[in-house]
Design a protein around this motif. Structure first.
Motif, PDB file in Angstrom:
ATOM      1  N   GLN A  95      -4.018  67.605 -14.511  1.00  0.00           N
ATOM      2  CA  GLN A  95      -4.327  66.076 -14.030  1.00  0.00           C
ATOM      3  C   GLN A  95      -4.636  66.077 -12.698  1.00  0.00           C
ATOM      4  O   GLN A  95      -3.857  66.296 -11.918  1.00  0.00           O
ATOM      5  CB  GLN A  95      -3.243  65.182 -14.435  1.00  0.00           C
ATOM      6  N   GLY A 139       4.063  59.361 -10.836  1.00  0.00           N
ATOM      7  CA  GLY A 139       5.073  60.521 -10.556  1.00  0.00           C
ATOM      8  C   GLY A 139       5.568  60.659 -11.934  1.00  0.00           C
ATOM      9  O   GLY A 139       6.508  61.674 -12.224  1.00  0.00           O
ATOM     10  N   LYS A 140       5.045  60.133 -13.156  1.00  0.00           N
ATOM     11  CA  LYS A 140       5.634  60.566 -14.491  1.00  0.00           C
ATOM     12  C   LYS A 140       4.628  61.089 -15.367  1.00  0.00           C
ATOM     13  O   LYS A 140       3.386  60.862 -15.142  1.00  0.00           O
ATOM     14  CB  LYS A 140       6.465  59.217 -14.884  1.00  0.00           C
ATOM     15  N   GLY A 141       4.846  61.449 -16.715  1.00  0.00           N
ATOM     16  CA  GLY A 141       4.091  61.966 -17.523  1.00  0.00           C
ATOM     17  C   GLY A 141       3.475  60.703 -18.205  1.00  0.00           C
ATOM     18  O   GLY A 141       4.040  59.733 -18.272  1.00  0.00           O
ATOM     19  N   PRO A 142       2.609  60.710 -19.157  1.00  0.00           N
ATOM     20  CA  PRO A 142       1.930  59.700 -19.961  1.00  0.00           C
ATOM     21  C   PRO A 142       3.208  59.386 -21.010  1.00  0.00           C
ATOM     22  O   PRO A 142       3.671  60.350 -21.466  1.00  0.00           O
ATOM     23  CB  PRO A 142       0.729  60.301 -20.667  1.00  0.00           C
ATOM     24  N   GLN A 143       3.102  58.069 -21.224  1.00  0.00           N
ATOM     25  CA  GLN A 143       3.882  57.480 -22.314  1.00  0.00           C
ATOM     26  C   GLN A 143       3.254  56.768 -23.585  1.00  0.00           C
ATOM     27  O   GLN A 143       2.284  55.967 -23.111  1.00  0.00           O
ATOM     28  CB  GLN A 143       5.036  56.601 -21.699  1.00  0.00           C
ATOM     29  N   TYR A 178      -1.735  70.448 -20.198  1.00  0.00           N
ATOM     30  CA  TYR A 178      -3.037  69.593 -19.511  1.00  0.00           C
ATOM     31  C   TYR A 178      -2.750  69.767 -17.884  1.00  0.00           C
ATOM     32  O   TYR A 178      -1.807  69.934 -17.637  1.00  0.00           O
ATOM     33  CB  TYR A 178      -2.816  68.151 -19.783  1.00  0.00           C
ATOM     34  N   PHE A 228       0.942  69.121 -17.119  1.00  0.00           N
ATOM     35  CA  PHE A 228       1.854  68.296 -18.045  1.00  0.00           C
ATOM     36  C   PHE A 228       1.627  69.170 -19.166  1.00  0.00           C
ATOM     37  O   PHE A 228       0.708  69.602 -19.742  1.00  0.00           O
ATOM     38  CB  PHE A 228       1.226  66.965 -18.438  1.00  0.00           C
ATOM     39  N   PHE A 288      -4.274  54.962 -20.181  1.00  0.00           N
ATOM     40  CA  PHE A 288      -5.397  55.910 -20.765  1.00  0.00           C
ATOM     41  C   PHE A 288      -5.668  55.743 -22.111  1.00  0.00           C
ATOM     42  O   PHE A 288      -4.727  55.517 -22.829  1.00  0.00           O
ATOM     43  CB  PHE A 288      -4.863  57.501 -20.613  1.00  0.00           C
ATOM     44  N   PHE A 335       5.218  63.664 -23.444  1.00  0.00           N
ATOM     45  CA  PHE A 335       5.027  64.578 -22.267  1.00  0.00           C
ATOM     46  C   PHE A 335       5.997  64.950 -21.544  1.00  0.00           C
ATOM     47  O   PHE A 335       7.220  64.279 -21.397  1.00  0.00           O
ATOM     48  CB  PHE A 335       3.700  63.846 -21.649  1.00  0.00           C
ATOM     49  N   GLY A 336       6.031  66.013 -20.929  1.00  0.00           N
ATOM     50  CA  GLY A 336       7.043  66.225 -19.898  1.00  0.00           C
ATOM     51  C   GLY A 336       6.760  65.737 -18.686  1.00  0.00           C
ATOM     52  O   GLY A 336       5.637  64.968 -18.564  1.00  0.00           O
ATOM     53  N   PRO A 337       7.766  65.853 -17.516  1.00  0.00           N
ATOM     54  CA  PRO A 337       7.652  65.246 -16.574  1.00  0.00           C
ATOM     55  C   PRO A 337       6.494  65.538 -15.405  1.00  0.00           C
ATOM     56  O   PRO A 337       6.204  64.932 -14.352  1.00  0.00           O
ATOM     57  CB  PRO A 337       9.071  65.383 -15.830  1.00  0.00           C
ATOM     58  N   PHE A 358      -8.547  62.716 -23.322  1.00  0.00           N
ATOM     59  CA  PHE A 358      -8.210  61.839 -22.478  1.00  0.00           C
ATOM     60  C   PHE A 358      -9.503  61.019 -21.664  1.00  0.00           C
ATOM     61  O   PHE A 358     -10.531  61.846 -21.440  1.00  0.00           O
ATOM     62  CB  PHE A 358      -7.049  62.006 -21.389  1.00  0.00           C
ATOM     63  N   GLY A 359      -9.678  59.797 -21.725  1.00  0.00           N
ATOM     64  CA  GLY A 359     -10.460  59.139 -20.653  1.00  0.00           C
ATOM     65  C   GLY A 359      -9.953  59.096 -19.308  1.00  0.00           C
ATOM     66  O   GLY A 359      -8.891  59.661 -19.003  1.00  0.00           O
ATOM     67  N   LEU A 401      -6.223  63.323 -18.208  1.00  0.00           N
ATOM     68  CA  LEU A 401      -5.647  64.646 -18.339  1.00  0.00           C
ATOM     69  C   LEU A 401      -6.698  65.655 -19.123  1.00  0.00           C
ATOM     70  O   LEU A 401      -7.235  65.100 -20.039  1.00  0.00           O
ATOM     71  CB  LEU A 401      -4.442  64.686 -19.230  1.00  0.00           C
TER      72      LEU A 401
END
Lengths: 111, 111
Positions: A37, B41-45, A35, A90, B89, A102-104, B101-102, A43
């Protein structure tokens, strides 16, 4: 388990340069995806793979190539980088259950 | 085409209050919905998911409601904490297995 790993974390390219964003997962997931972003956006799916040897296009595939030679790895290639490809990328993987990991992220700037 | 969109881009709540984040989707054939939390700074969780044959699902401090009649999804966070500050999201897995994704809602929690 390391989960989903991505390298590099940051990258600056000049227009026209090529590079490969690496993605690996150690969860034996069949489904992997890439993805991008952009600021203030959700995404958007670039490419995805449902298993080794199988790839398909997502919403925004132009300018990107992928391959899936192993279950673990799913690299994303930019053949000729353009400023419009400046974004955060991502990688994600998903097993039989629909939870996607998801990765970082890789923050890419194209000058 | 398909779209999954959010009603509000930002939401500010007082610590301890409940938060409600809304999402509208356009594809009535969507089978599966997911809420993600993304910290800076992080990926979606992954937070919580719901299938189209359900109208409510509860997790720890979170509840997802699905109204298929009006194609509306919401995420309720009980007793919102500063650690809940993030972008949320909603996402949909369509018939082809793609995760769409939205745009995202930024939740700010005031102490």
């Amino acid at each position: 388990n390391a989960g989903v790993t991505q390298t590099p974390k940051f990258q600056v390219l000049k227009t026209g340069q090529s590079m490969t964003l690496q993605c690996a997962q150690d969860m034996n997931h069949e489904y992997m995806s890439w993805y991008r972003q952009d600021p203030g956006m959700g995404l958007r799916l670039i490419h995805y793979s449902v298993g080794a040897g199988i790839t398909d296009q997502g919403e925004v595939p132009n300018g990107y190539n992928v391959s899936r030679s192993t279950t673990e790895d799913f690299p994303l290639r930019l053949l000729s980088a353009a400023p419009s490809q400046t974004s955060v990328y991502f990688c994600a993987s998903r097993g039989s259950y629909n939870e996607q990991f998801f990765g970082p992220g890789t923050r890419l700037t194209v000058l | 085409g398909e779209s999954v969109g959010l009603h509000l881009p930002t939401l500010s709540v007082q610590e301890g209050d409940n938060s409600i984040i809304n999402c509208a989707y356009s594809n009535s054939a969507s089978d599966y919905f997911i809420w993600y939390k993304q910290e800076s700074g992080k990926g979606p969780q992954f937070i919580i998911d719901i299938r189209s044959n359900m109208d409510k699902r509860q997790g720890q401090r979170v509840t997802v409601l699905l109204n298929k009649t009006v194609k509306h999804l919401s995420l309720q966070i009980a007793a919102t904490q500063p650690g809940d500050s993030a972008v949320y999201f909603c996402a949909e897995i369509n018939q082809g297995g793609k995760l769409i994704f939205g745009q995202g809602t930024e939740l700010s929690v005031k102490p």
